[in-house]
Motif scaffolding. Sequence first.
Motif, short mmCIF file in Angstrom:
data_model
loop_
_atom_site.label_atom_id
_atom_site.label_comp_id
_atom_site.label_asym_id
_atom_site.label_seq_id
_atom_site.Cartn_x
_atom_site.Cartn_y
_atom_site.Cartn_z
N GLU A 54 -43.13 11.52 -12.02
CA GLU A 54 -42.89 11.00 -10.67
C GLU A 54 -41.41 10.81 -10.39
O GLU A 54 -40.93 11.11 -9.30
CB GLU A 54 -43.63 9.67 -10.48
CG GLU A 54 -45.15 9.82 -10.42
CD GLU A 54 -45.84 8.52 -10.05
OE1 GLU A 54 -45.14 7.55 -9.69
OE2 GLU A 54 -47.08 8.49 -10.10
N THR A 55 -40.68 10.30 -11.38
CA THR A 55 -39.25 10.05 -11.18
C THR A 55 -38.38 11.22 -11.63
O THR A 55 -37.20 11.30 -11.27
CB THR A 55 -38.81 8.80 -11.95
OG1 THR A 55 -38.92 9.04 -13.37
CG2 THR A 55 -39.68 7.59 -11.58
N GLY A 56 -38.94 12.10 -12.44
CA GLY A 56 -38.16 13.20 -12.99
C GLY A 56 -37.31 12.81 -14.18
O GLY A 56 -36.54 13.64 -14.68
N ALA A 57 -37.44 11.57 -14.65
CA ALA A 57 -36.65 11.12 -15.79
C ALA A 57 -36.96 11.97 -17.01
O ALA A 57 -38.12 12.24 -17.32
CB ALA A 57 -36.93 9.65 -16.08
N GLU A 201 -41.05 -9.71 -24.19
CA GLU A 201 -40.78 -9.87 -22.76
C GLU A 201 -39.47 -9.21 -22.34
O GLU A 201 -39.34 -8.74 -21.21
CB GLU A 201 -40.75 -11.36 -22.40
CG GLU A 201 -42.10 -12.05 -22.50
CD GLU A 201 -43.12 -11.52 -21.50
OE1 GLU A 201 -42.70 -11.05 -20.42
OE2 GLU A 201 -44.33 -11.56 -21.80
N ASP A 202 -38.49 -9.16 -23.24
CA ASP A 202 -37.18 -8.60 -22.89
C ASP A 202 -37.06 -7.12 -23.24
O ASP A 202 -35.97 -6.56 -23.31
CB ASP A 202 -36.06 -9.38 -23.58
CG ASP A 202 -36.17 -9.36 -25.11
OD1 ASP A 202 -37.20 -8.85 -25.63
OD2 ASP A 202 -35.25 -9.85 -25.77
N PHE A 203 -38.18 -6.46 -23.44
CA PHE A 203 -38.19 -5.04 -23.81
C PHE A 203 -37.52 -4.22 -22.71
O PHE A 203 -37.86 -4.34 -21.53
CB PHE A 203 -39.63 -4.57 -24.00
CG PHE A 203 -39.78 -3.23 -24.64
CD1 PHE A 203 -39.71 -3.09 -26.02
CD2 PHE A 203 -40.00 -2.09 -23.87
CE1 PHE A 203 -39.87 -1.85 -26.63
CE2 PHE A 203 -40.16 -0.85 -24.47
CZ PHE A 203 -40.09 -0.73 -25.85
N ASP A 204 -36.55 -3.37 -23.09
CA ASP A 204 -35.79 -2.63 -22.07
C ASP A 204 -35.78 -1.12 -22.31
O ASP A 204 -34.94 -0.41 -21.77
CB ASP A 204 -34.35 -3.14 -22.01
CG ASP A 204 -33.61 -3.00 -23.34
OD1 ASP A 204 -34.22 -2.51 -24.32
OD2 ASP A 204 -32.42 -3.37 -23.40
N ARG A 205 -36.72 -0.62 -23.11
CA ARG A 205 -36.78 0.81 -23.38
C ARG A 205 -37.65 1.52 -22.35
O ARG A 205 -38.55 0.92 -21.76
CB ARG A 205 -37.37 1.04 -24.78
CG ARG A 205 -36.60 0.36 -25.89
CD ARG A 205 -35.38 1.15 -26.29
NE ARG A 205 -35.79 2.34 -27.00
CZ ARG A 205 -36.07 2.36 -28.31
NH1 ARG A 205 -36.00 1.25 -29.03
NH2 ARG A 205 -36.40 3.49 -28.90
N ILE A 206 -37.39 2.80 -22.14
CA ILE A 206 -38.21 3.60 -21.25
C ILE A 206 -39.55 3.88 -21.93
O ILE A 206 -39.59 4.39 -23.04
CB ILE A 206 -37.53 4.93 -20.89
CG1 ILE A 206 -36.24 4.68 -20.10
CG2 ILE A 206 -38.47 5.84 -20.11
CD1 ILE A 206 -35.43 5.94 -19.84
N ILE A 207 -40.65 3.50 -21.27
CA ILE A 207 -41.99 3.82 -21.76
C ILE A 207 -42.55 4.93 -20.89
O ILE A 207 -42.79 4.74 -19.70
CB ILE A 207 -42.92 2.59 -21.73
CG1 ILE A 207 -42.32 1.46 -22.58
CG2 ILE A 207 -44.32 2.96 -22.23
CD1 ILE A 207 -43.14 0.18 -22.56
N ALA A 208 -42.73 6.09 -21.48
CA ALA A 208 -43.22 7.25 -20.73
C ALA A 208 -44.70 7.10 -20.44
O ALA A 208 -45.48 6.88 -21.36
CB ALA A 208 -42.95 8.52 -21.52
#
Length: 401
Positions: A54-57, A201-208
């Motif tokens: 959707e985002t193309g990331a 809660e502070d997880f900041d990784r990209i989850i595909a």
Amino acid sequence: MPISVKGQCDPKFAELQAQFERNFSDRGESGASVCLSVNGETMVDLWGGVANRETGALWERDTVSIVFSCTKAATALCAHILIDRGQLDLNALVTDYWPDYGKHGKHNTTVAMMLNHESGVPAFREPIKPGGFFDWNYMISRLEDEVPFWEPGTRNGYHMLSFGWTVGELVRRVSGKSLGAFFADEVANPTGADFWIGIPEDFDRIIAPMIPYSPNPNDLLSDFTAKLISDPSSVQALSFLNNGGWKADNPAGYRAQIGGAGGISNARGQVAMYEPLANNDGRLVSSERLKNMSMVTTATQQDFTLLVPTRFSSGFMKSVDNRLLRTVANRQSCILGDQAFGHVGAGGSIGFADPECGLAFSYTMTQMGSGLLLNERGQSLVDAAYLALGYKNNKAGVWIK
């Protein structure tokens, strides 16, 4: 547009890289990672494709995704660490640690039965409340009140989702920590594995996000799928669909500790977890415990849940060769080395250790394939790895030299 594959690959594994690239060009891959180490040395660490359509990331080096039942191996490993320390006994009754579990004919269930998918609770008969998978205490209460589908220990049937709570609650009761916290403290942090059973809660990784498989009208239905569709009261339907509305990419699900199917990782993260086991280096378990983890402890010609032959060691999946089944379109095999143990994830991901050759391997992806075991994308990578290590063929149902 051609997919760019990034990372590193030792020339010895050039064919594996070629197969990984072919997955994108010819086999419908969207975003994926593959990693392996041999004797502790990373030889392959590749990734490519799109992390989010959707985002193309793009899929980056540190992109992660849900790895479904690959999580079972992480949960089983936690139990084996406690067994190795003498805190949990495979032959003990579950009620020795969890007294309320023994209701409704479950009183003779042993710890080994839970790890072997023999405990008789592969599903829940009554509907799981909305969001029930996110409520640990609720799921434990439901297990305590469930009537087993068979007398525990008399047969085995894949505990598709319940495994995370049957084994996970033993880990919690014995260690005094939640399953996710124990895994983080005793496995992920010491090995540096990017693998979480319940993200912080502070997880900041990209989850595909995962991409569901779209059935081909010409696909032959597996017995499992046919039963799931035709009988909503069957173990097949209940184990797969009675989940309180849990979906793979629900943010609440990411944070919940769903030890049977909710882990978040990538190929590099799983290889880091398996590396100490592939090399028998004693960081996680002793040599004696490792041997038990690699031995077949239960096998059947018809798994009560999956309705195909399956083979397991104590909490891990072993090489499974169902290539002669007629439902070829619904992949039902996972062919590894004889000593290898690990676990597949729905749609075709996998992680495993093979102490015979010091191999730690994993492949993860977002475009799910058919069936509940490996499809051509994952198996082609496994095959290329074994061939590069001097193995000759897998005609016997395992890779042999």
